[in-house]
Motif scaffolding. Structure first.
Motif, PDB file in Angstrom:
ATOM      1  N   ASP A   1       0.747  -1.248  -0.025  1.00  0.00           N
ATOM      2  CA  ASP A   1       0.199  -0.206   0.140  1.00  0.00           C
ATOM      3  C   ASP A   1       0.729   1.292  -0.078  1.00  0.00           C
ATOM      4  O   ASP A   1       0.611   1.961  -0.796  1.00  0.00           O
ATOM      5  CB  ASP A   1      -1.018  -0.029   1.158  1.00  0.00           C
ATOM      6  CG  ASP A   1      -2.070  -0.845   0.878  1.00  0.00           C
ATOM      7  OD1 ASP A   1      -2.765  -1.172  -0.060  1.00  0.00           O
ATOM      8  OD2 ASP A   1      -2.693  -1.092   2.086  1.00  0.00           O
ATOM      9  N   ILE A   2       1.781   1.255   0.821  1.00  0.00           N
ATOM     10  CA  ILE A   2       2.609   2.452   1.012  1.00  0.00           C
ATOM     11  C   ILE A   2       3.430   2.728  -0.459  1.00  0.00           C
ATOM     12  O   ILE A   2       3.716   4.054  -0.673  1.00  0.00           O
ATOM     13  CB  ILE A   2       3.585   2.513   2.126  1.00  0.00           C
ATOM     14  CG1 ILE A   2       2.694   2.665   3.638  1.00  0.00           C
ATOM     15  CG2 ILE A   2       4.647   3.408   2.223  1.00  0.00           C
ATOM     16  CD1 ILE A   2       3.613   2.266   4.761  1.00  0.00           C
ATOM     17  N   THR A   3       3.904   1.573  -0.869  1.00  0.00           N
ATOM     18  CA  THR A   3       4.695   1.682  -2.267  1.00  0.00           C
ATOM     19  C   THR A   3       3.977   1.992  -3.245  1.00  0.00           C
ATOM     20  O   THR A   3       4.254   2.974  -4.143  1.00  0.00           O
ATOM     21  CB  THR A   3       5.152   0.280  -2.616  1.00  0.00           C
ATOM     22  OG1 THR A   3       6.057  -0.088  -1.646  1.00  0.00           O
ATOM     23  CG2 THR A   3       5.921   0.296  -3.778  1.00  0.00           C
ATOM     24  N   VAL A   4       2.600   1.742  -3.265  1.00  0.00           N
ATOM     25  CA  VAL A   4       1.826   2.191  -4.209  1.00  0.00           C
ATOM     26  C   VAL A   4       1.330   3.645  -4.076  1.00  0.00           C
ATOM     27  O   VAL A   4       1.096   4.352  -5.131  1.00  0.00           O
ATOM     28  CB  VAL A   4       0.390   1.110  -4.375  1.00  0.00           C
ATOM     29  CG1 VAL A   4      -0.626   1.783  -5.193  1.00  0.00           C
ATOM     30  CG2 VAL A   4       0.818   0.012  -5.091  1.00  0.00           C
ATOM     31  N   ASN A   5       1.066   4.039  -2.959  1.00  0.00           N
ATOM     32  CA  ASN A   5       0.950   5.445  -2.800  1.00  0.00           C
ATOM     33  C   ASN A   5       2.031   6.455  -2.767  1.00  0.00           C
ATOM     34  O   ASN A   5       1.608   7.545  -2.777  1.00  0.00           O
ATOM     35  CB  ASN A   5      -0.148   5.448  -1.268  1.00  0.00           C
ATOM     36  CG  ASN A   5      -1.320   4.630  -1.380  1.00  0.00           C
ATOM     37  OD1 ASN A   5      -2.058   4.764  -2.478  1.00  0.00           O
ATOM     38  ND2 ASN A   5      -1.825   4.055  -0.400  1.00  0.00           N
TER      39      ASN A   5
ATOM     40  N   LEU B   1      10.141  -6.214  -1.355  1.00  0.00           N
ATOM     41  CA  LEU B   1       9.270  -5.238  -1.101  1.00  0.00           C
ATOM     42  C   LEU B   1      10.029  -3.722  -1.431  1.00  0.00           C
ATOM     43  O   LEU B   1       9.283  -2.796  -2.100  1.00  0.00           O
ATOM     44  CB  LEU B   1       8.653  -5.097   0.339  1.00  0.00           C
ATOM     45  CG  LEU B   1       8.075  -6.239   0.637  1.00  0.00           C
ATOM     46  CD1 LEU B   1       7.571  -6.196   2.010  1.00  0.00           C
ATOM     47  CD2 LEU B   1       6.806  -6.348  -0.086  1.00  0.00           C
ATOM     48  N   ARG B   2      11.262  -3.424  -1.154  1.00  0.00           N
ATOM     49  CA  ARG B   2      11.894  -2.530  -1.157  1.00  0.00           C
ATOM     50  C   ARG B   2      12.118  -1.750  -2.980  1.00  0.00           C
ATOM     51  O   ARG B   2      12.322  -0.819  -3.357  1.00  0.00           O
ATOM     52  CB  ARG B   2      13.365  -2.345  -0.699  1.00  0.00           C
ATOM     53  CG  ARG B   2      13.139  -2.028   0.810  1.00  0.00           C
ATOM     54  CD  ARG B   2      14.198  -2.206   1.450  1.00  0.00           C
ATOM     55  NE  ARG B   2      14.117  -1.777   3.109  1.00  0.00           N
ATOM     56  CZ  ARG B   2      14.781  -2.271   3.827  1.00  0.00           C
ATOM     57  NH1 ARG B   2      16.122  -3.111   3.642  1.00  0.00           N
ATOM     58  NH2 ARG B   2      14.516  -2.021   5.186  1.00  0.00           N
ATOM     59  N   THR B   3      12.217  -3.172  -3.735  1.00  0.00           N
ATOM     60  CA  THR B   3      12.381  -2.794  -5.154  1.00  0.00           C
ATOM     61  C   THR B   3      10.848  -2.821  -5.879  1.00  0.00           C
ATOM     62  O   THR B   3      10.722  -2.809  -7.275  1.00  0.00           O
ATOM     63  CB  THR B   3      13.318  -3.602  -5.870  1.00  0.00           C
ATOM     64  OG1 THR B   3      12.800  -5.149  -5.354  1.00  0.00           O
ATOM     65  CG2 THR B   3      14.569  -3.345  -5.304  1.00  0.00           C
ATOM     66  N   LEU B   4       9.807  -3.101  -5.291  1.00  0.00           N
ATOM     67  CA  LEU B   4       8.578  -3.130  -5.812  1.00  0.00           C
ATOM     68  C   LEU B   4       7.940  -1.981  -6.663  1.00  0.00           C
ATOM     69  O   LEU B   4       7.553  -2.102  -8.017  1.00  0.00           O
ATOM     70  CB  LEU B   4       7.401  -3.495  -4.626  1.00  0.00           C
ATOM     71  CG  LEU B   4       5.912  -3.410  -5.127  1.00  0.00           C
ATOM     72  CD1 LEU B   4       5.962  -4.661  -6.344  1.00  0.00           C
ATOM     73  CD2 LEU B   4       5.096  -3.443  -4.046  1.00  0.00           C
ATOM     74  N   TYR B   5       8.416  -0.841  -6.225  1.00  0.00           N
ATOM     75  CA  TYR B   5       8.134   0.351  -7.237  1.00  0.00           C
ATOM     76  C   TYR B   5       8.711   0.316  -8.447  1.00  0.00           C
ATOM     77  O   TYR B   5       8.045   0.745  -9.341  1.00  0.00           O
ATOM     78  CB  TYR B   5       8.531   1.905  -6.268  1.00  0.00           C
ATOM     79  CG  TYR B   5       9.985   1.924  -6.144  1.00  0.00           C
ATOM     80  CD1 TYR B   5      10.449   2.906  -7.174  1.00  0.00           C
ATOM     81  CD2 TYR B   5      10.865   1.280  -5.592  1.00  0.00           C
ATOM     82  CE1 TYR B   5      11.881   3.200  -7.455  1.00  0.00           C
ATOM     83  CE2 TYR B   5      12.289   1.698  -5.426  1.00  0.00           C
ATOM     84  CZ  TYR B   5      12.662   2.393  -6.590  1.00  0.00           C
ATOM     85  OH  TYR B   5      14.086   2.713  -6.476  1.00  0.00           O
ATOM     86  N   LEU B   6       9.733  -0.220  -8.556  1.00  0.00           N
ATOM     87  CA  LEU B   6      10.639  -0.498  -9.870  1.00  0.00           C
ATOM     88  C   LEU B   6       9.895  -1.343 -10.707  1.00  0.00           C
ATOM     89  O   LEU B   6       9.408  -1.018 -12.157  1.00  0.00           O
ATOM     90  CB  LEU B   6      12.034  -0.690  -9.811  1.00  0.00           C
ATOM     91  CG  LEU B   6      13.029   0.380  -9.366  1.00  0.00           C
ATOM     92  CD1 LEU B   6      14.448  -0.397  -8.698  1.00  0.00           C
ATOM     93  CD2 LEU B   6      13.171   1.361 -10.151  1.00  0.00           C
TER      94      LEU B   6
END
Length: 188
Positions: free
Chosen positions: A90-94, A157-162
Motif C-alpha cells: 500500500d505504501i509503495t503504491v501510494n 518489497l523495497r524494489t517493488l516500486y521499480l
C-alpha cells in the motif's frame, strides 16, 4: 500542516529525484518544472535538504506507524507478516516517488534528519525480525535464519516500486494476494 505550495514543491521534487536522483536535481530544476523563478521556491522551503527530509520522514513515519500498529495487534506472527507485506505494498503504491528517494537518496540527508531516518529504519527492521523470530519459535515458520527471511522479503518489497512501474502498475489487490502467497508460501 504544509502549505499547498510547499506540498506541490515536494511532489515535483519527488518526481525529479526519482527520475534523475537527488544530486542531479537543482532548486532551479524544481522551479523550472513548476514554471516559477528559483528564488520563489525559498518563500516556501529552505532548500533541497528540507525537501529531502520532508519526503523521507513522511514515508518513514508512515512505515513506522503501520509497523507499530501491526506489532501491537493480537495476531499470529504469520498473520502479522502478511499484514506487513500488505502495508508495504500500500505504501509503495501510494508513495512510489517517495520510496524511490528513500531507497536511493536517503544517504544524502544530513544532521538529525539522517539520524532519525536511520533509527526509524533500524526499528522497523528489528520489529519485523522479532515477528519472524516469534513465528519460528511458535513453529509457524520453518526454522530458517531470520536474517535470510528478512532480507528476502524486504529486498523484494523495497524494489517493488521499480518492478510495478515497469510492468504497468498491477492492481494492488492482485499484488497483495499474490505477493503475500509467494513471499510466505514460496512457489512450491
Amino acid at each position: 500542516m504544509k502549505s499547498n505550495r510547499k506540498q506541490e514543491i515536494i511532489q515535483i521534487a519527488a518526481r525529479l529525484f526519482k527520475e534523475r536522483g537527488f544530486n542531479a536535481v537543482s532548486m532551479r530544476d524544481i522551479a523550472q518544472a513548476m514554471d516559477i523563478k528559483a528564488a520563489s521556491l525559498y518563500n516556501h522551503i529552505s532548500g533541497k535538504q528540507e525537501i529531502l527530509a520532508t519526503l523521507l520522514l513522511e514515508v518513514a513515519e508512515e512505515f513506522t506507524l503501520k509497523m507499530n500498529e501491526i506489532s501491537s495487534e493480537m495476531l499470529s506472527p504469520l498473520k502479522k507478516i502478511e499484514r506487513v507485506i500488505e502495508v508495504h505494498i500500500d505504501i509503495t503504491v501510494n508513495y512510489s516517488e517517495h520510496i524511490a528517494t528513500l531507497n536511493n537518496d536517503w544517504m544524502h540527508l544530513e544532521g538529525s534528519a539522517l539520524k532519525t531516518v536511520i533509527k526509524m529504519r533500524e526499528d522497523y527492521e528489528e520489529n519485523f525480525r522479532s515477528i519472524i523470530k516469534q513465528g519460528i519459535f511458535e513453529g509457524e515458520i520453518k526454522p530458517q535464519h531470520p536474517e535470510v527471511i528478512l532480507f528476502s522479503i524486504l529486498s523484494t518489497l523495497r524494489t517493488l516500486y521499480l518492478w510495478n512501474e515497469k510492468r504497468g502498475k498491477m492492481d494492488v489487490n492482485v499484488l497483495k494476494k499474490d505477493m503475500v502467497s509467494v513471499l510466505i508460501n514460496g512457489i512450491v
